[in-house]
Design a protein around this motif. Structure first.
Motif, PDB file in Angstrom:
ATOM      1  N   TYR A 219       0.814  -1.211   0.000  1.00 29.69           N
ATOM      2  CA  TYR A 219       0.000   0.000   0.000  1.00 29.69           C
ATOM      3  C   TYR A 219       0.856   1.272   0.000  1.00 29.69           C
ATOM      4  CZ  TYR A 219      -3.799  -3.192   0.823  1.00 29.69           C
ATOM      5  OH  TYR A 219      -4.702  -4.220   0.692  1.00 29.69           O
ATOM      6  N   GLY A 220       2.139   1.115  -0.296  1.00 30.53           N
ATOM      7  CA  GLY A 220       3.018   2.266  -0.431  1.00 30.53           C
ATOM      8  C   GLY A 220       3.668   2.751   0.844  1.00 30.53           C
ATOM      9  N   TYR A 221       3.717   1.912   1.865  1.00 34.91           N
ATOM     10  CA  TYR A 221       4.334   2.314   3.134  1.00 34.91           C
ATOM     11  C   TYR A 221       5.706   1.677   3.300  1.00 34.91           C
ATOM     12  CZ  TYR A 221       0.004   4.399   4.813  1.00 34.91           C
ATOM     13  OH  TYR A 221      -1.090   5.196   4.969  1.00 34.91           O
ATOM     14  N   ASN A 222       6.643   2.480   3.771  1.00 38.13           N
ATOM     15  CA  ASN A 222       7.949   2.004   4.173  1.00 38.13           C
ATOM     16  C   ASN A 222       7.937   1.957   5.698  1.00 38.13           C
ATOM     17  OD1 ASN A 222      10.697   1.328   4.259  1.00 38.13           O
ATOM     18  ND2 ASN A 222      11.300   3.470   4.303  1.00 38.13           N
ATOM     19  N   SER A 223       8.190   0.791   6.260  1.00 38.57           N
ATOM     20  CA  SER A 223       8.116   0.623   7.717  1.00 38.57           C
ATOM     21  C   SER A 223       9.496   0.670   8.343  1.00 38.57           C
ATOM     22  CB  SER A 223       7.423  -0.692   8.054  1.00 38.57           C
ATOM     23  OG  SER A 223       6.088  -0.648   7.591  1.00 38.57           O
ATOM     24  N   LEU A 224       9.603   1.461   9.398  1.00 37.55           N
ATOM     25  CA  LEU A 224      10.869   1.662  10.090  1.00 37.55           C
ATOM     26  C   LEU A 224      10.727   1.206  11.536  1.00 37.55           C
ATOM     27  CD1 LEU A 224      11.228   5.293   8.761  1.00 37.55           C
ATOM     28  CD2 LEU A 224      12.424   3.292   7.870  1.00 37.55           C
ATOM     29  N   ARG A 225      11.438   0.148  11.871  1.00 32.78           N
ATOM     30  CA  ARG A 225      11.379  -0.430  13.216  1.00 32.78           C
ATOM     31  C   ARG A 225      12.069   0.502  14.202  1.00 32.78           C
ATOM     32  NH1 ARG A 225       9.393  -3.629  16.814  1.00 32.78           N
ATOM     33  NH2 ARG A 225      10.307  -5.641  17.243  1.00 32.78           N
ATOM     34  N   LEU A 226      11.463   0.668  15.354  1.00 31.07           N
ATOM     35  CA  LEU A 226      12.040   1.501  16.410  1.00 31.07           C
ATOM     36  C   LEU A 226      12.678   0.601  17.463  1.00 31.07           C
ATOM     37  CD1 LEU A 226       9.050   3.980  16.726  1.00 31.07           C
ATOM     38  CD2 LEU A 226      11.227   4.370  15.561  1.00 31.07           C
ATOM     39  N   ASN A 227      13.771   1.060  18.054  1.00 31.12           N
ATOM     40  CA  ASN A 227      14.473   0.267  19.069  1.00 31.12           C
ATOM     41  C   ASN A 227      13.720   0.172  20.376  1.00 31.12           C
ATOM     42  OD1 ASN A 227      16.633  -0.337  17.405  1.00 31.12           O
ATOM     43  ND2 ASN A 227      17.731   1.517  17.959  1.00 31.12           N
ATOM     44  N   ASP A 228      12.870   1.164  20.637  1.00 26.92           N
ATOM     45  CA  ASP A 228      12.072   1.136  21.860  1.00 26.92           C
ATOM     46  C   ASP A 228      10.670   1.625  21.515  1.00 26.92           C
ATOM     47  OD1 ASP A 228      12.591   3.801  21.393  1.00 26.92           O
ATOM     48  OD2 ASP A 228      13.329   4.243  23.382  1.00 26.92           O
ATOM     49  N   ASP A 229       9.744   1.414  22.406  1.00 31.65           N
ATOM     50  CA  ASP A 229       8.366   1.857  22.167  1.00 31.65           C
ATOM     51  C   ASP A 229       8.300   3.377  22.299  1.00 31.65           C
ATOM     52  OD1 ASP A 229       7.643  -0.727  21.844  1.00 31.65           O
ATOM     53  OD2 ASP A 229       6.240  -0.810  23.507  1.00 31.65           O
ATOM     54  N   TRP A 230       8.539   4.072  21.204  1.00 34.54           N
ATOM     55  CA  TRP A 230       8.534   5.525  21.195  1.00 34.54           C
ATOM     56  C   TRP A 230       7.107   6.030  21.233  1.00 34.54           C
ATOM     57  CZ3 TRP A 230       7.187   8.968  17.045  1.00 34.54           C
ATOM     58  CH2 TRP A 230       7.452  10.307  17.333  1.00 34.54           C
ATOM     59  N   ASN A 231       6.690   6.614  22.360  1.00 33.57           N
ATOM     60  CA  ASN A 231       5.321   7.080  22.555  1.00 33.57           C
ATOM     61  C   ASN A 231       4.302   5.986  22.221  1.00 33.57           C
ATOM     62  OD1 ASN A 231       5.958   9.673  23.482  1.00 33.57           O
ATOM     63  ND2 ASN A 231       6.239  10.411  21.410  1.00 33.57           N
ATOM     64  N   GLY A 232       4.657   4.757  22.538  1.00 31.95           N
ATOM     65  CA  GLY A 232       3.763   3.630  22.314  1.00 31.95           C
ATOM     66  C   GLY A 232       3.929   2.931  20.994  1.00 31.95           C
ATOM     67  N   ALA A 233       4.721   3.467  20.069  1.00 31.79           N
ATOM     68  CA  ALA A 233       4.858   2.877  18.739  1.00 31.79           C
ATOM     69  C   ALA A 233       6.038   1.903  18.677  1.00 31.79           C
ATOM     70  CB  ALA A 233       5.046   3.973  17.690  1.00 31.79           C
ATOM     71  N   ASP A 234       5.803   0.750  18.052  1.00 28.01           N
ATOM     72  CA  ASP A 234       6.873  -0.205  17.782  1.00 28.01           C
ATOM     73  C   ASP A 234       7.579   0.135  16.471  1.00 28.01           C
ATOM     74  OD1 ASP A 234       6.599  -1.960  20.001  1.00 28.01           O
ATOM     75  OD2 ASP A 234       4.841  -2.857  19.058  1.00 28.01           O
ATOM     76  N   PHE A 235       6.815   0.725  15.530  1.00 32.60           N
ATOM     77  CA  PHE A 235       7.415   1.132  14.270  1.00 32.60           C
ATOM     78  C   PHE A 235       6.626   2.267  13.636  1.00 32.60           C
ATOM     79  CE2 PHE A 235       4.473  -2.186  12.837  1.00 32.60           C
ATOM     80  CZ  PHE A 235       3.993  -1.741  11.617  1.00 32.60           C
ATOM     81  N   LEU A 236       7.272   2.939  12.683  1.00 29.78           N
ATOM     82  CA  LEU A 236       6.640   3.990  11.908  1.00 29.78           C
ATOM     83  C   LEU A 236       6.426   3.460  10.497  1.00 29.78           C
ATOM     84  CD1 LEU A 236       8.863   7.046  12.925  1.00 29.78           C
ATOM     85  CD2 LEU A 236       6.692   6.318  13.949  1.00 29.78           C
TER      86      LEU A 236
END
Length: 134
Positions: A30-47
């Motif tokens: 669907y056109g998204y590039n997913s970027l994994r985060l090292n920690d839960d940044w404001n609750g997010a595992d990835f962008l």
């Protein structure tokens, strides 16, 4: 040369990595590039950043359909896999639709821990989550 892994044989961290890659692969369609985060940044595992450049989803991975008090107002999406289906839903929008139903808000899990999840998708969620199935 390649041997598939059995999901149930993975540890918790390995399952989270596995789920990230499965969801990221679906979002790529669907056109998204997913970027994994090292920690839960404001609750997010990835962008998940859309190729159009204007949409960024902050995504929390879960093993199943779940709602959390601690995610309220954080502009998070929840992603989970069930069978071959993948869902990515806006937490607060779905919470606002489910909460008035009273199906979970009276449980000990919600009252004591501030979250509730369903082991399998109840029939009433099929239409509710349909727009978020990818």
């Amino acid at each position: 040369m390649f041997e598939k892994v059995r999901y149930e044989n993975l540890n918790a961290r390995q399952k989270e990595n596995y789920n990230f890659h499965k969801v990221a692969g679906r979002l790529a369609d669907y056109g998204y590039n997913s970027l994994r985060l090292n920690d839960d940044w404001n609750g997010a595992d990835f962008l998940a950043v859309h190729v159009g450049g204007t949409t960024v989803l902050r995504v929390q991975l879960k093993p199943r359909f779940s709602l959390y008090e601690k995610y309220r107002g954080k502009d998070l999406h929840i992603a989970f896999l069930t069978g071959y289906a993948c869902y990515v839903y806006p937490h607060d929008d779905v919470l606002a639709l489910v909460e008035p139903r009273g199906r979970f808000s009276e449980t000990a899990s919600w009252a004591e821990r501030g979250w509730y999840s369903w082991r399998s998708l109840p029939a009433w969620t099929v239409e509710l989550l349909k727009p978020y199935k990818i």
